[in-house]
Enzyme design. Structure first.
Site, PDB file in Angstrom:
ATOM      1  N   VAL A 131       0.854  -1.176   0.000  1.00 17.80           N
ATOM      2  CA  VAL A 131       0.000   0.000   0.000  1.00 17.80           C
ATOM      3  C   VAL A 131       0.897   1.236   0.000  1.00 17.80           C
ATOM      4  O   VAL A 131       1.791   1.350   0.838  1.00 17.80           O
ATOM      5  CB  VAL A 131      -0.895  -0.006   1.263  1.00 17.80           C
ATOM      6  CG1 VAL A 131      -1.719   1.250   1.352  1.00 17.80           C
ATOM      7  CG2 VAL A 131      -1.770  -1.256   1.277  1.00 17.80           C
ATOM      8  N   CYS A 132       0.652   2.158  -0.910  1.00 19.20           N
ATOM      9  CA  CYS A 132       1.486   3.373  -0.994  1.00 19.20           C
ATOM     10  C   CYS A 132       1.286   4.244   0.233  1.00 19.20           C
ATOM     11  O   CYS A 132       0.171   4.656   0.551  1.00 19.20           O
ATOM     12  CB  CYS A 132       1.143   4.179  -2.240  1.00 19.20           C
ATOM     13  SG  CYS A 132       1.934   5.810  -2.241  1.00 19.20           S
ATOM     14  N   VAL A 133       2.368   4.562   0.910  1.00 16.08           N
ATOM     15  CA  VAL A 133       2.282   5.289   2.181  1.00 16.08           C
ATOM     16  C   VAL A 133       1.699   6.691   2.028  1.00 16.08           C
ATOM     17  O   VAL A 133       0.842   7.107   2.821  1.00 16.08           O
ATOM     18  CB  VAL A 133       3.662   5.342   2.900  1.00 16.08           C
ATOM     19  CG1 VAL A 133       4.724   6.027   2.050  1.00 16.08           C
ATOM     20  CG2 VAL A 133       3.546   6.039   4.251  1.00 16.08           C
TER      21      VAL A 133
ATOM     22  N   ALA B 183      -1.939   6.459   1.247  1.00 15.56           N
ATOM     23  CA  ALA B 183      -2.638   5.901   2.400  1.00 15.56           C
ATOM     24  C   ALA B 183      -2.861   6.953   3.484  1.00 15.56           C
ATOM     25  O   ALA B 183      -3.941   7.045   4.070  1.00 15.56           O
ATOM     26  CB  ALA B 183      -1.863   4.714   2.960  1.00 15.56           C
TER      27      ALA B 183
END
Lengths: 135, 119, 99, 99, 135, 119
Positions: free
Chosen positions: B77-79, B82
């Site tokens: 998941v892209c930080v 997110a």
């Protein structure tokens, strides 16, 4: 390197490979987040020493139009960042001639130096890639 | 063959995640390796442990977690995306991990194919 | 190269964009709401049939059937399932998703 | 009645749909990416100018300016800000958003 | 009543008013959730004794096409619910003639009884509403 | 005049929520009443208390909470849509409440105008 690559160390397998990556921008800025978040991908990608090209077609051409002022919609104007791409060695920017024409836009309306190509040439460029990411 | 996926939309709102899941399932069944699935834009919402769909509906988040467990698929998941959308370690479902965009580029380099699912 | 189109041509410009910017000999796969572009007797059927002369076209049958369109697909468009989708991805050098 | 259009006519069919299904005398407001429909010298300018003969058209200036289009708007389309948007909503009996 | 109105008790002010509500469906089913969640709104709305009409135009006409089988996309087929609308006293269903024609659809392709109207009539109907909700 | 809003998209992904906010702000400044704002579809994601946008970006969720507090605006999140997408009391931001779709219809009945913002 960890910093610029988004916190990962590249392993041996990826270090040697050079692939052709194309980032296709087809959407207008601000109405959706795709333009901004696509730009964030390209900036990170620059650190990986791959062969990067960027395409602006359809409403994507509006991303790089001069004179954007976003103060009154309370959103950050990220268009100046396109000018910084050169400093990241992202130099292959292609813009669709047909998309420009349909929108009544001329090269002078754009805030970065680009190569304007027709549909046939665009199809050739696309066909030549290893990885195509479209936003 | 090694296949990577990029998923750009959240669960339930768009069919993109469903198609991506069914594609991944078919690829695994045919013996391919799903190297990594990268969740970007609203795609990060696929990882919320708090989703609770109706009983008669598919559970999109659980399906991903189960796939990760059974086939060792790396769900990233892209930080930055997110944080904007309220996905953090405290509501991250099993099998997902939060990391940087570099993981997407790396997937493009290491996988033989990268396929995007979005809106 | 494989191109996927997941939007209805009535709603978005992505099918038209794809047809204009894809090469002869490439493959086009209709998925999700994109399958409405694979139907006969619509405003867009002629455009698609013309493109079929130089490109191979596929439609994801689960999406066709979900939408009740199983009897309306243009002759010559090949129906495939998710396994067929995977095979196409493996067969072609790269995939461009017209989102 | 007030109609809002928030999508680019190049990307979606919503402007065309709105023009076909709105009455003479109604008001149309371009917002968000919809403002690309309010521009001169594009593929859609003539369609919009034709509709302007029977409908009053507005464009949300903050969205025009965000996109750098302040010098390209069709003459006769009135630029308004969010306050003007509110006034239009109050003035008209109902609002239909062409999403 | 609390159950069917989504858990709220209607207060005095709303109880006496009857407004004309129109629900416009412009999007195809399954590709996005709008069709399903719009239907959920209409079912709840039925409990409020308002004057309800439903429109299917553009890709919205595909929502009410016969023969939908969703098993292989692992999503619930909600099309039978449109047939139940009559039982909720939602009887005014309008479908755009132009949208049907462009898609090569005939009345016989639809799973519910509807009134097919042209663009001019649709514009008239829309203009006559107090509240228009578009999905 | 009493105005109600319906918001159908989540924060950051689509401009719809920004437009809705700036519209509501202008309406309040002109002395109108924003009766209720109903969040539906991905719109429910506007209420996540866990969002954390970059420092130089607007904080969409906080803006809503502040508006609710200052102008007594009723921010209602659809319970069914929220459960599908992982919004619950535990990650619900200040000023929002979770309720049924009936609240949307009620807003349509009670407000003089109902305006939809979406994709």
């Amino acid at each position: 390197m960890n910093e610029t690559t988004g916190g990962i160390a590249m392993d041996d397998e990826s270090e040697g490979t050079i692939k052709k990556f194309m980032y296709i921008n087809r959407k207008a800025p601000y109405g959706t987040v795709y333009a901004l978040e696509a730009l964030e991908v390209v900036l990170i990608a620059a650190a990986f020493d791959q062969d990067v090209s960027m395409v602006f077609c359809d409403d994507g051409v509006y991303q790089i139009v001069k004179g954007q002022h976003t103060k009154f919609i309370d959103v950050k104007n990220f268009s100046p960042t396109y000018r910084a791409l050169e400093g990241y060695d992202v130099e292959k920017l292609y813009v669709s001639k047909e998309s420009m024409d349909e929108r009544g836009l001329a090269e002078d309306d754009l805030l970065v130096d680009v190569e304007i190509v027709d549909n046939a040439k665009m199809a050739d460029l696309m066909e030549d890639q290893d990885v195509v990411l479209s936003f | 063959m090694k296949i990577g996926l990029l998923i750009n939309e959240g669960p339930y709102q768009h069919q993109a995640t469903d198609t991506a899941y069914l594609f991944a399932k078919a690829a695994l069944a045919k013996g391919h390796e799903i190297d990594r699935i990268f969740f970007y834009h609203d795609g990060v919402n696929n990882s919320s442990s708090l989703t609770e769909p109706p009983q008669d509906d598919r559970n999109i988040v659980e399906r991903w977690s189960k796939m990760a467990e059974e086939h060792n698929v790396d769900l990233v998941v892209c930080v930055a995306a997110a944080l904007r959308r309220g996905i953090k370690d405290e509501n991250l479902a099993a099998g997902f991990r939060i990391s940087g965009l570099g993981q997407l580029i790396e997937a493009g380099i290491q996988a033989d194919r990268l396929v995007t699912f979005g809106d | 190269m494989l191109h996927t189109v997941n939007k209805s041509p009535f709603d978005r410009n992505s099918l038209e964009s794809c047809l204009k910017q894809s090469k002869d000999g490439s493959a086009i796969l209709f998925i999700e709401d994109g399958v409405y572009g694979a139907l006969a007797n619509t405003k867009y059927s002629d455009m698609v049939k013309e493109a079929m002369k130089s490109r191979k076209m596929y439609a994801l049958f689960p999406d066709i059937e979900a939408r009740g369109m199983q009897d309306k697909v243009i002759d010559g468009i090949k129906m495939i399932d998710y396994e067929g989708f995977v095979d196409l991805v493996v067969e072609k050098n790269a995939v461009q998703s017209w989102l």
